[in-house]
Design a protein around this motif. Structure first.
Motif, PDB file in Angstrom:
ATOM      1  N   ALA A 117      18.026 -14.707   2.208  1.00  0.00           N
ATOM      2  CA  ALA A 117      18.967 -15.688   1.620  1.00  0.00           C
ATOM      3  C   ALA A 117      18.997 -15.540   0.111  1.00  0.00           C
ATOM      4  O   ALA A 117      17.960 -15.583  -0.542  1.00  0.00           O
ATOM      5  N   PHE A 118      20.209 -15.353  -0.419  1.00  0.00           N
ATOM      6  CA  PHE A 118      20.432 -15.321  -1.861  1.00  0.00           C
ATOM      7  C   PHE A 118      21.514 -16.338  -2.208  1.00  0.00           C
ATOM      8  O   PHE A 118      22.413 -16.619  -1.400  1.00  0.00           O
ATOM      9  N   VAL A 119      21.415 -16.873  -3.370  1.00  0.00           N
ATOM     10  CA  VAL A 119      22.470 -17.776  -3.850  1.00  0.00           C
ATOM     11  C   VAL A 119      23.163 -17.105  -5.017  1.00  0.00           C
ATOM     12  O   VAL A 119      22.555 -16.330  -5.760  1.00  0.00           O
ATOM     13  N   ARG A 120      24.442 -17.440  -5.119  1.00  0.00           N
ATOM     14  CA  ARG A 120      25.224 -16.876  -6.218  1.00  0.00           C
ATOM     15  C   ARG A 120      24.911 -17.637  -7.508  1.00  0.00           C
ATOM     16  O   ARG A 120      24.820 -18.870  -7.521  1.00  0.00           O
ATOM     17  N   ARG A 121      24.780 -16.936  -8.589  1.00  0.00           N
ATOM     18  CA  ARG A 121      24.596 -17.566  -9.892  1.00  0.00           C
ATOM     19  C   ARG A 121      25.902 -17.416 -10.651  1.00  0.00           C
ATOM     20  O   ARG A 121      26.472 -16.332 -10.711  1.00  0.00           O
ATOM     21  N   THR A 122      26.379 -18.497 -11.171  1.00  0.00           N
ATOM     22  CA  THR A 122      27.662 -18.479 -11.873  1.00  0.00           C
ATOM     23  C   THR A 122      27.450 -18.956 -13.303  1.00  0.00           C
ATOM     24  O   THR A 122      26.409 -19.517 -13.651  1.00  0.00           O
ATOM     25  N   ARG A 123      28.411 -18.778 -14.107  1.00  0.00           N
ATOM     26  CA  ARG A 123      28.390 -19.280 -15.478  1.00  0.00           C
ATOM     27  C   ARG A 123      29.618 -20.146 -15.688  1.00  0.00           C
ATOM     28  O   ARG A 123      30.599 -20.056 -14.967  1.00  0.00           O
ATOM     29  N   ARG A 124      29.482 -20.984 -16.643  1.00  0.00           N
ATOM     30  CA  ARG A 124      30.608 -21.862 -16.892  1.00  0.00           C
ATOM     31  C   ARG A 124      31.775 -21.063 -17.448  1.00  0.00           C
ATOM     32  O   ARG A 124      31.594 -20.161 -18.266  1.00  0.00           O
ATOM     33  N   GLU A 125      32.888 -21.424 -16.941  1.00  0.00           N
ATOM     34  CA  GLU A 125      34.070 -20.732 -17.410  1.00  0.00           C
ATOM     35  C   GLU A 125      34.405 -21.172 -18.822  1.00  0.00           C
ATOM     36  O   GLU A 125      34.061 -22.271 -19.254  1.00  0.00           O
ATOM     37  N   ALA A 126      35.133 -20.278 -19.499  1.00  0.00           N
ATOM     38  CA  ALA A 126      35.516 -20.611 -20.864  1.00  0.00           C
ATOM     39  C   ALA A 126      36.437 -21.814 -20.893  1.00  0.00           C
ATOM     40  O   ALA A 126      36.490 -22.570 -21.862  1.00  0.00           O
ATOM     41  N   THR A 127      37.127 -22.031 -19.808  1.00  0.00           N
ATOM     42  CA  THR A 127      38.057 -23.148 -19.778  1.00  0.00           C
ATOM     43  C   THR A 127      37.564 -24.250 -18.860  1.00  0.00           C
ATOM     44  O   THR A 127      38.339 -24.956 -18.248  1.00  0.00           O
ATOM     45  N   GLU A 128      36.273 -24.375 -18.775  1.00  0.00           N
ATOM     46  CA  GLU A 128      35.742 -25.400 -17.874  1.00  0.00           C
ATOM     47  C   GLU A 128      36.122 -26.793 -18.373  1.00  0.00           C
ATOM     48  O   GLU A 128      36.474 -26.978 -19.534  1.00  0.00           O
ATOM     49  N   ARG A 129      35.981 -27.732 -17.463  1.00  0.00           N
ATOM     50  CA  ARG A 129      36.376 -29.095 -17.759  1.00  0.00           C
ATOM     51  C   ARG A 129      35.127 -29.969 -17.818  1.00  0.00           C
ATOM     52  O   ARG A 129      34.256 -29.872 -16.955  1.00  0.00           O
ATOM     53  N   VAL A 130      35.046 -30.812 -18.826  1.00  0.00           N
ATOM     54  CA  VAL A 130      33.921 -31.740 -19.001  1.00  0.00           C
ATOM     55  C   VAL A 130      34.467 -33.166 -18.890  1.00  0.00           C
ATOM     56  O   VAL A 130      35.383 -33.531 -19.628  1.00  0.00           O
ATOM     57  N   ALA A 131      33.913 -33.901 -17.925  1.00  0.00           N
ATOM     58  CA  ALA A 131      34.324 -35.309 -17.756  1.00  0.00           C
ATOM     59  C   ALA A 131      33.244 -36.220 -18.340  1.00  0.00           C
ATOM     60  O   ALA A 131      32.066 -36.077 -18.015  1.00  0.00           O
ATOM     61  N   ILE A 132      33.680 -37.117 -19.191  1.00  0.00           N
ATOM     62  CA  ILE A 132      32.741 -38.063 -19.833  1.00  0.00           C
ATOM     63  C   ILE A 132      33.176 -39.474 -19.462  1.00  0.00           C
ATOM     64  O   ILE A 132      34.337 -39.851 -19.695  1.00  0.00           O
ATOM     65  N   TRP A 133      32.270 -40.199 -18.878  1.00  0.00           N
ATOM     66  CA  TRP A 133      32.585 -41.591 -18.508  1.00  0.00           C
ATOM     67  C   TRP A 133      31.671 -42.528 -19.291  1.00  0.00           C
ATOM     68  O   TRP A 133      30.441 -42.384 -19.280  1.00  0.00           O
ATOM     69  N   VAL A 134      32.278 -43.473 -19.994  1.00  0.00           N
ATOM     70  CA  VAL A 134      31.528 -44.436 -20.818  1.00  0.00           C
ATOM     71  C   VAL A 134      31.638 -45.814 -20.173  1.00  0.00           C
ATOM     72  O   VAL A 134      32.743 -46.318 -19.933  1.00  0.00           O
ATOM     73  N   ASP A 135      30.505 -46.357 -19.885  1.00  0.00           N
ATOM     74  CA  ASP A 135      30.441 -47.719 -19.321  1.00  0.00           C
ATOM     75  C   ASP A 135      30.841 -48.721 -20.405  1.00  0.00           C
ATOM     76  O   ASP A 135      30.246 -48.744 -21.483  1.00  0.00           O
ATOM     77  N   THR A 136      31.852 -49.516 -20.130  1.00  0.00           N
ATOM     78  CA  THR A 136      32.278 -50.539 -21.107  1.00  0.00           C
ATOM     79  C   THR A 136      32.061 -51.948 -20.560  1.00  0.00           C
ATOM     80  O   THR A 136      32.739 -52.895 -20.965  1.00  0.00           O
ATOM     81  N   SER A 137      31.142 -52.086 -19.646  1.00  0.00           N
ATOM     82  CA  SER A 137      30.873 -53.429 -19.132  1.00  0.00           C
ATOM     83  C   SER A 137      30.229 -54.283 -20.223  1.00  0.00           C
ATOM     84  O   SER A 137      29.753 -53.786 -21.246  1.00  0.00           O
ATOM     85  N   ALA A 138      30.234 -55.587 -19.984  1.00  0.00           N
ATOM     86  CA  ALA A 138      29.760 -56.519 -21.012  1.00  0.00           C
ATOM     87  C   ALA A 138      28.305 -56.281 -21.364  1.00  0.00           C
ATOM     88  O   ALA A 138      27.875 -56.550 -22.495  1.00  0.00           O
ATOM     89  N   SER A 139      27.537 -55.787 -20.423  1.00  0.00           N
ATOM     90  CA  SER A 139      26.125 -55.566 -20.719  1.00  0.00           C
ATOM     91  C   SER A 139      25.934 -54.457 -21.743  1.00  0.00           C
ATOM     92  O   SER A 139      24.858 -54.334 -22.326  1.00  0.00           O
ATOM     93  N   MET A 140      26.941 -53.661 -21.963  1.00  0.00           N
ATOM     94  CA  MET A 140      26.849 -52.634 -23.004  1.00  0.00           C
ATOM     95  C   MET A 140      27.052 -53.221 -24.397  1.00  0.00           C
ATOM     96  O   MET A 140      26.812 -52.550 -25.391  1.00  0.00           O
ATOM     97  N   GLY A 141      27.527 -54.434 -24.455  1.00  0.00           N
ATOM     98  CA  GLY A 141      27.835 -55.040 -25.754  1.00  0.00           C
ATOM     99  C   GLY A 141      26.690 -55.842 -26.315  1.00  0.00           C
ATOM    100  O   GLY A 141      26.881 -56.971 -26.758  1.00  0.00           O
ATOM    101  N   ALA A 165      26.137 -22.500  -1.871  1.00  0.00           N
ATOM    102  CA  ALA A 165      25.998 -21.407  -2.829  1.00  0.00           C
ATOM    103  C   ALA A 165      25.409 -20.139  -2.180  1.00  0.00           C
ATOM    104  O   ALA A 165      25.264 -19.107  -2.837  1.00  0.00           O
ATOM    105  N   LEU A 166      25.032 -20.261  -0.909  1.00  0.00           N
ATOM    106  CA  LEU A 166      24.473 -19.082  -0.239  1.00  0.00           C
ATOM    107  C   LEU A 166      25.526 -17.960  -0.153  1.00  0.00           C
ATOM    108  O   LEU A 166      26.707 -18.216   0.068  1.00  0.00           O
ATOM    109  N   ASP A 167      25.056 -16.734  -0.358  1.00  0.00           N
ATOM    110  CA  ASP A 167      25.949 -15.588  -0.181  1.00  0.00           C
ATOM    111  C   ASP A 167      25.733 -15.079   1.243  1.00  0.00           C
ATOM    112  O   ASP A 167      24.707 -14.476   1.558  1.00  0.00           O
ATOM    113  N   TRP A 168      26.703 -15.385   2.075  1.00  0.00           N
ATOM    114  CA  TRP A 168      26.567 -15.075   3.501  1.00  0.00           C
ATOM    115  C   TRP A 168      26.627 -13.562   3.768  1.00  0.00           C
ATOM    116  O   TRP A 168      26.029 -13.074   4.735  1.00  0.00           O
TER     117      TRP A 168
END
Lengths: 308, 438
Positions: free
Chosen positions: A85-109, A73-76
């Protein structure tokens, strides 16, 4: 077993803990939650206090480099011109992608209500809020490389809920880290909802690079506050059993060990900038979603005041 | 009651309490069943390494210490309450069989009017042996007839004379009383056998005469019977005057007079003999004159051939009736009259005096026939009956109480159970969850 049990506070107790039930009452609560979250977001953006940190690509401004920041993230250019040293600050895009993972192993039951039920409710809440914000949601629920459902518009939420309602806790699924890394490369945020059965892994934190990662630990009330007496603990994934005559001293030792283990998770996730949340399965999902998306950081599970 | 070779129990009925131990075990195991709780934190429980943690099946197979101790304590307490005694194996259980003396033992045993061919005595011995085989196998047994010991291997009745028999004093554990009929009152501690048997008709005894008569039990009552057909026996060469009187007396009394050489009759009341008495030896060849009751006779020296007279038996046991120089010319005892074998002259004095005098002698010397028994013995004794009393008591010196050992073991096991019993009350399911959530 599905559909049977005692209704309490919109949650079903005594139902099959390996299944998920998202009924109309839950959907009403979900609607109210998204409206509340949307209003809060608008208030934050209007007052200029909107959180800008995130895994998006839209540049906002610079800030001085701090230990722990991603070197990428450093701005060279600024470094060359200003020798600072500065780092770039960004914002989430309007079309950003969200990944959700749900554990379905037996221990969740297990638990009342089941941990899988709580995980599905959290996933539904995150998906609803993200779709409301205009993000694209990918829902993962097994070790396969492809999401079980992709939603791009708020109207797609029904499909997400339907998919979540089909989940069953079985087997011994592991977090598909490689698949997640590939699939969520473009995702600004990733949410992993699992239980403590999954051990910390360095690769898990690789996911957090250049994206916002949240790890939610869902624990049943029996796991947080175990019974005393003669108990045969059984692992639903391996079938292994351990019979113990649990007294108050044993419970105290267990709780101390659990606290140390959760504290280790908190420290490890904080070091990698991963949001960590412990969510009792009998806690209200609205609080979990709020803490996950807007909260200041890890949540003490014993403050949740579960209803079990 | 004897269990095993060397241990006896004072109260064996209490051993049934031992049946409670399986129930106790079942209850204990039921309580021991663990609640199965699925968890995702099994690794944490393993990491705790709590003592006593096992796999579920292993734990179920391993009973808890307090349960084992309680079970052993209950068993030991049961043994202690049952009063075990160690018995010296060299001392067999002691029984005594006491047969009540009774003149009816020699009578035939009849049942339903049918005579078995054996006596009541034989039936009594057989019943006693059967009792001992059933209730005291291998026991050491002493046999008594009244107060005298006897050998039951001999078939004869040891002594028919009455001996001491106090049923109250003999009412002891390990005692078997053998009686002709059921005792009244019944013994409380002694066992008993009433041999029983129907009525046996027969002679009861002679009536005092003269004339001699016989009292006979006919099955229901007594009747008097003349000794018709019975006999008196004349042995040797009786003096003629005496022989004449004897013939007349026997005819008047209904006896048959049997002489030497005649067939021996079955029932003999009296034997009159002539023998070379010591009186003859004392007086030598001189004639002597003797008499009584107003009559007298002269006894001449023995004639030729007198050496063939019967030898004189020992005077001991005889009663003199007519004396000469201190020796009995005539002497008698029950059933027998002995005369001097010398030649008797005709009696002098009143003629009837001689006959009456000898008739009284003969009447007094009559011997009642054998087989007499009192009416009580000949009467119906009822059916055979048996009463089981108490078993032989502990024999002092040979037995050693053992109750202290199981009692001590029970106390130790109870203490161990108390120490090993898990502290606190844990309930399942429902409310035993720790509520330390804040």
């Amino acid at each position: 077993m599905r559909g049977r049990g005692i209704q309490s506070g919109g949650r079903t107790f005594g139902a099959d803990p390996t299944a998920v039930r998202l009924d109309s009452d839950f959907r009403r609560r979900l609607d109210r939650l998204t409206l509340r979250m949307d209003a809060a977001r608008l208030r934050q953006e209007g007052s200029g206090r909107r959180r800008l940190d995130g895994g998006g690509e839209e540049w906002v401004d610079f800030r001085p480099y701090r230990v722990g920041d991603d070197p990428r993230a450093l701005d060279w250019s600024l470094l060359a011109r200003l020798d600072r040293a500065f780092v770039r600050r960004t914002r989430r895009e309007a079309t950003e992608r969200v990944a959700i993972w749900v554990d379905t192993s037996a221990s969740m039951g297990l638990g009342q209500p089941g941990k899988l039920q709580a995980a599905a409710e959290l996933a539904a809440g995150v998906a609803a809020v993200a779709l409301r914000e205009g993000a694209e949601v990918e829902l993962f629920a097994d070790v396969g490389p492809r999401p079980i459902r992709t939603a791009r518009r708020p109207s797609d939420l029904a499909g997400v809920l339907e998919e979540l309602g089909r989940l069953r806790a079985a087997g011994a699924n592991a977090i598909p880290l490689d698949a997640l890394r590939r699939r969520s490369r473009a995702a600004g945020r990733s949410v992993l909802i699992t239980d403590l059965a999954t051990a910390p892994d360095a690769a898990l934190f690789a996911l957090s690079i250049r994206r916002e990662l949240a790890l939610v630990h869902v624990l049943a009330r029996d796991e947080l506050e175990p019974h005393t007496g003669l108990v045969r603990w059984r692992c639903p994934e391996t079938g292994a059993e351990l019979e113990l005559d649990v007294d108050d001293a044993a419970v105290a030792r267990y709780e101390a060990l659990l606290s140390r283990r959760l504290e280790a998770w908190r420290g490890s996730t904080a070091l990698h900038g991963v949001r960590h949340l412990v969510h009792p399965s009998d806690a209200e999902f609205e609080r979990g979603v709020q803490d996950l998306l807007r909260g200041p950081g890890p949540v003490n599970p014993q403050r949740e005041g579960g209803r079990g | 009651m004897t269990l095993g070779a060397h241990v006896e129990w004072g109260m064996p009925g209490l051993l049934w309490i031992a049946a409670l131990t399986p129930l106790l075990l079942l209850l204990g195991l039921r309580r021991d069943r663990a609640r199965v709780v699925p968890t995702g934190t099994l690794a944490l429980w393993r990491e705790l390494d709590l003592p006593g943690a096992t796999g579920g099946d292993d734990r179920r197979r391993r009973p808890r210490l307090w349960l084992i101790a309680t079970t052993i304590a209950l068993l030991a307490l049961t043994l202690a309450l049952a009063e075990p005694r160690r018995v010296d194996p060299r001392v067999a259980p002691a029984w005594q069989v006491v047969i009540r003396p009774d003149p009816g033992w020699a009578l035939a045993f009849t049942e339903g009017g049918v005579t078995s061919g054996a006596t009541r005595w034989e039936h009594g011995l057989e019943a006693a042996r059967g009792f001992l085989e059933r209730h005291a196998p291998g026991a050491e047994v002493s046999w008594r007839y009244g107060d005298r010991q006897f050998d039951p291997g001999r078939p004869a009745i040891p002594n028919r004379e009455p001996t001491d028999f106090d049923a109250g004093r003999l009412d002891l554990p390990g005692t078997l009383l053998v009686l002709p009929s059921a005792p009244t009152p019944r013994p409380r501690r002694a066992s008993w056998i009433a041999v029983g048997g129907g009525a046996v008709p027969g002679p009861v005894g002679p009536d005092p005469g003269p004339p001699p008569t016989l009292r006979v039990f006919d099955g229901s009552g007594l009747v008097a019977r003349a000794p018709a057909g019975d006999a008196v026996v004349a042995e040797g060469e009786l003096p003629a005057p005496v022989l004449g009187v004897l013939e007349d007396w026997a005819a008047s009394r209904g006896f048959v007079l049997a002489r030497a050489g005649d067939p021996r009759p079955d029932v003999v009341w009296l034997v009159v003999s002539a023998a070379a008495t010591q009186a003859a030896a004392a007086t030598g060849a001189a004639a002597i004159e003797v008499g009584r009751d107003g009559w007298s006779v002269r006894l001449d020296p023995p004639a030729a051939g007198a050496d063939q007279a019967l030898p004189d038996p020992d005077e001991a046991g005889w009663r003199p009736w007519l004396l000469a120089d201190g020796h009995g010319v005539v002497r008698w005892r029950p059933g027998r009259v002995l005369l001097d074998a010398r030649s008797w002259s005709l009696p002098a004095g009143p003629a009837p005096a001689f006959a009456l005098s000898f008739a009284r002698l003969f009447d007094g010397a009559l011997l009642a026939p054998p087989g007499r028994a009192p009416v009580s013995a000949r009467a119906d004794q009822g059916v055979r009956a048996t009463g089981l009393g108490e078993l032989p008591a502990a024999r002092s010196g040979a037995d050693r109480p053992l109750a202290a050992w199981p009692a001590a073991l029970a106390a130790a096991m109870l203490a161990l159970a108390a120490l090993s019993f898990p502290a606190g009350v844990r309930g399942f399911p429902g409310g035993a969850r720790r509520s330390n959530a804040t």
